[in-house]
Design an enzyme around this catalytic site. Structure first.
Site, PDB file in Angstrom:
ATOM      1  N   ASN A   9       0.868  -1.179   0.000  1.00 26.44           N
ATOM      2  CA  ASN A   9       0.000   0.000   0.000  1.00 26.44           C
ATOM      3  C   ASN A   9       0.900   1.224   0.000  1.00 26.44           C
ATOM      4  OD1 ASN A   9      -1.791   2.054   0.480  1.00 26.44           O
ATOM      5  ND2 ASN A   9      -2.282   1.445   2.576  1.00 26.44           N
ATOM      6  N   TRP A  10       1.023   1.835  -1.150  1.00 26.44           N
ATOM      7  CA  TRP A  10       1.955   2.970  -1.260  1.00 26.44           C
ATOM      8  C   TRP A  10       1.371   4.250  -0.662  1.00 26.44           C
ATOM      9  CZ3 TRP A  10       4.267   2.565  -6.941  1.00 26.44           C
ATOM     10  CH2 TRP A  10       4.906   1.328  -7.073  1.00 26.44           C
ATOM     11  N   LYS A  11       0.103   4.214  -0.315  1.00 25.40           N
ATOM     12  CA  LYS A  11      -0.580   5.396   0.239  1.00 25.40           C
ATOM     13  C   LYS A  11      -0.371   6.601  -0.686  1.00 25.40           C
ATOM     14  CE  LYS A  11       0.237   3.516   4.789  1.00 25.40           C
ATOM     15  NZ  LYS A  11       0.004   3.709   6.212  1.00 25.40           N
ATOM     16  N   HIS A  96      -9.536   0.896   4.803  1.00 30.30           N
ATOM     17  CA  HIS A  96      -8.269   1.189   5.493  1.00 30.30           C
ATOM     18  C   HIS A  96      -8.537   2.159   6.656  1.00 30.30           C
ATOM     19  CE1 HIS A  96      -4.206   2.571   6.296  1.00 30.30           C
ATOM     20  NE2 HIS A  96      -3.786   1.481   5.667  1.00 30.30           N
ATOM     21  N   GLU A  98      -6.958   4.610   7.750  1.00 28.25           N
ATOM     22  CA  GLU A  98      -6.771   6.040   7.457  1.00 28.25           C
ATOM     23  C   GLU A  98      -8.016   6.614   6.801  1.00 28.25           C
ATOM     24  OE1 GLU A  98      -3.038   5.608   5.386  1.00 28.25           O
ATOM     25  OE2 GLU A  98      -2.073   5.103   7.276  1.00 28.25           O
ATOM     26  N   GLU A 168      -5.459  -5.054  10.515  1.00 29.26           N
ATOM     27  CA  GLU A 168      -4.485  -3.986  10.696  1.00 29.26           C
ATOM     28  C   GLU A 168      -4.784  -3.229  11.989  1.00 29.26           C
ATOM     29  OE1 GLU A 168      -2.507  -2.898   6.717  1.00 29.26           O
ATOM     30  OE2 GLU A 168      -4.187  -1.557   7.031  1.00 29.26           O
ATOM     31  N   GLY A 174       2.142   2.339  10.615  1.00 28.02           N
ATOM     32  CA  GLY A 174       3.039   3.476  10.445  1.00 28.02           C
ATOM     33  C   GLY A 174       3.720   3.937  11.716  1.00 28.02           C
ATOM     34  N   SER A 214       3.309  -2.049  10.353  1.00 29.04           N
ATOM     35  CA  SER A 214       4.765  -2.019  10.546  1.00 29.04           C
ATOM     36  C   SER A 214       5.436  -3.361  10.238  1.00 29.04           C
ATOM     37  CB  SER A 214       5.108  -1.542  11.956  1.00 29.04           C
ATOM     38  OG  SER A 214       4.624  -0.226  12.164  1.00 29.04           O
ATOM     39  N   GLY A 235       2.757  -1.110   4.316  1.00 26.93           N
ATOM     40  CA  GLY A 235       2.753   0.311   3.990  1.00 26.93           C
ATOM     41  C   GLY A 235       4.163   0.823   3.767  1.00 26.93           C
ATOM     42  N   GLY A 236       4.758   1.389   4.810  1.00 27.47           N
ATOM     43  CA  GLY A 236       6.067   2.040   4.701  1.00 27.47           C
ATOM     44  C   GLY A 236       7.132   1.198   4.007  1.00 27.47           C
TER      45      GLY A 236
HETATM   46  C1  PEP Z   1      -0.878   0.147   5.891  1.00 26.68           C
HETATM   47  O1  PEP Z   1      -0.979   1.347   5.652  1.00 26.68           O
HETATM   48  O2  PEP Z   1      -1.725  -0.630   5.418  1.00 26.68           O
HETATM   49  C2  PEP Z   1       0.234  -0.310   6.705  1.00 26.68           C
HETATM   50  C3  PEP Z   1       0.201  -1.518   7.160  1.00 26.68           C
HETATM   51  O3  PEP Z   1       1.250   0.605   6.939  1.00 26.68           O
HETATM   52  P1  PEP Z   1       2.674   0.304   7.648  1.00 26.68           P
HETATM   53  O4  PEP Z   1       3.212  -0.981   7.080  1.00 26.68           O
HETATM   54  O5  PEP Z   1       3.511   1.478   7.310  1.00 26.68           O
HETATM   55  O6  PEP Z   1       2.411   0.172   9.113  1.00 26.68           O
END
Ligand code: PEP
Length: 257
Positions: A9-11, A96, A98, A168, A174, A214, A235-236
Site C-alpha cells: 500500500n503505497w498510500k 483502510h 486512514e 491492521e 506506520g 509495521s 505500507g512504509g
Molecule cells: C498500511 O498502511 O496498510 C500499513 C500496514 O502501513 P505500515 O506498514 O507502514 O504500518
C-alpha cells in the site's frame, strides 16, 4: 491451501518517476510464472496506468487504494470501479483505517464499496482493526466483529473467494510498533472463527487474512509463519523495493504452497 499474499500500500507517496522505478524493481524480481507468494502493488491513482506498464509481463498484480460505489456520473473527485478495472486493477483496498479515521468512512459506506467493487469485477482487500484505546479496553474482538459484520453486510458466501481480509491494528500502522506474533495470531484466529459462524467452516478455511502494521523484513518471517496469517499488507516498507521483496521472500520461506 491458502496461498500467501503480500500487497504493498503505497498510500499518498511517490511521483510518476519514483512509482515507475519502484514498480519496475519489484516486477524484475517477481516472475510471471505463478509465484509462490502472490504479490500486488497499490500505487496512488494517478500512477496506476504507468505502474501497470512497469509491471507488465511480471507476476505482480495491480491494486487501487480506494473506489467509489456509484456508477460513473456526477461525483466530482471520485473514482468508479469501472475506471479502475479499465486501467488494469485486479484489486482494491477498502476500509483502510486512514480512510475510516481521516475521511470518516463508515462500515456502511465501506460495505457499499465492497459490493460495488465485486460487481465491477475487482477483488477486495478489506481492512479491519482496533485502535489502541479499544485494545486496552479489551474491545478488540468486539470491534473486529462489528467491522466485519458492517462491511460484509449482504455479501454472500459465493463472493468470499474475491475478498481478502487485512487485520491492521491501528496502533501498529506506520508507528514502527508491530503486533506480537501472539497478538496477530489471536486476532486472525478470531476473524476466522467469525467467518465460520457468519458463513461456514469452508469459507473460514479458504479466506486469506493478511496482517498489516509495521511489517518489515526482520519481522515478516515470524508474522507470516503464524498458522492463520496468510500474508501482509505493507505500507512504509513497500516503498523500498529491497524491503518489500525481502518481505515477499520471507513469505516464500514459510509458504507451504
Ligand atoms: C498500511 O498502511 O496498510 C500499513 C500496514 O502501513 P505500515 O506498514 O507502514 O504500518
Amino acid at each position: 491451501m491458502r496461498r500467501k499474499f503480500v500487497a504493498g500500500n503505497w498510500k499518498m507517496n511517490t511521483l510518476r518517476q519514483t512509482a515507475v522505478e519502484l514498480a519496475g524493481a519489484i516486477a524484475k524480481a517477481i516472475p510471471a510464472a505463478v509465484p509462490k507468494v502472490q504479490v500486488a502493488v497499490c500505487p496512488p491513482c494517478p500512477y496506476l496506468e504507468a505502474v501497470k506498464g512497469a509491471i507488465a509481463g511480471s507476476g505482480v498484480e495491480l491494486g487501487a487504494q480506494n473506489a467509489y460505489h456509484e456508477q460513473p456520473g456526477a461525483f466530482t473527485g471520485e473514482i468508479a470501479v469501472a475506471m479502475l478495472g479499465d486501467v488494469g486493477c485486479a484489486w482494491v483496498i477498502l476500509g483502510h483505517s486512514e480512510r475510516r479515521a481521516i475521511l470518516g468512512e463508515t462500515d456502511e459506506l465501506i460495505c457499499r464499496k465492497v459490493a460495488a467493487s465485486l460487481r465491477g469485477g475487482l477483488q477486495v482487500i478489506l481492512c479491519v482493526g482496533e485502535t489502541l484505546a479499544q485494545r486496552q479496553a479489551n474491545q478488540t474482538e468486539a470491534v473486529l466483529d462489528s467491522q466485519m459484520a458492517g462491511s460484509l453486510a449482504g455479501i454472500d458466501a459465493a463472493a468470499m473467494d474475491k475478498i481478502v481480509i487485512a487485520y491492521e491494528p491501528v496502533w501498529a500502522i506506520g508507528t514502527g510498533v508491530t503486533a506480537t506474533t501472539e497478538q496477530a495470531q489471536s486476532a486472525h484466529a478470531h476473524l476466522r472463527r467469525w467467518l465460520a459462524s457468519r458463513y461456514n467452516p469452508q469459507i473460514a478455511a479458504a479466506t486469506r487474512i493478511l496482517y498489516g502494521g509495521s511489517v518489515k523484513p526482520d519481522n515478516a518471517g515470524s508474522l507470516l509463519g503464524q498458522p492463520d496469517v496468510d500474508g501482509a499488507l505493507v505500507g512504509g516498507a513497500s516503498l523500498k523495493a529491497a524491503d518489500f521483496l525481502a518481505i515477499v521472500r520471507a513469505g516464500e520461506s514459510v509458504a507451504s504452497v
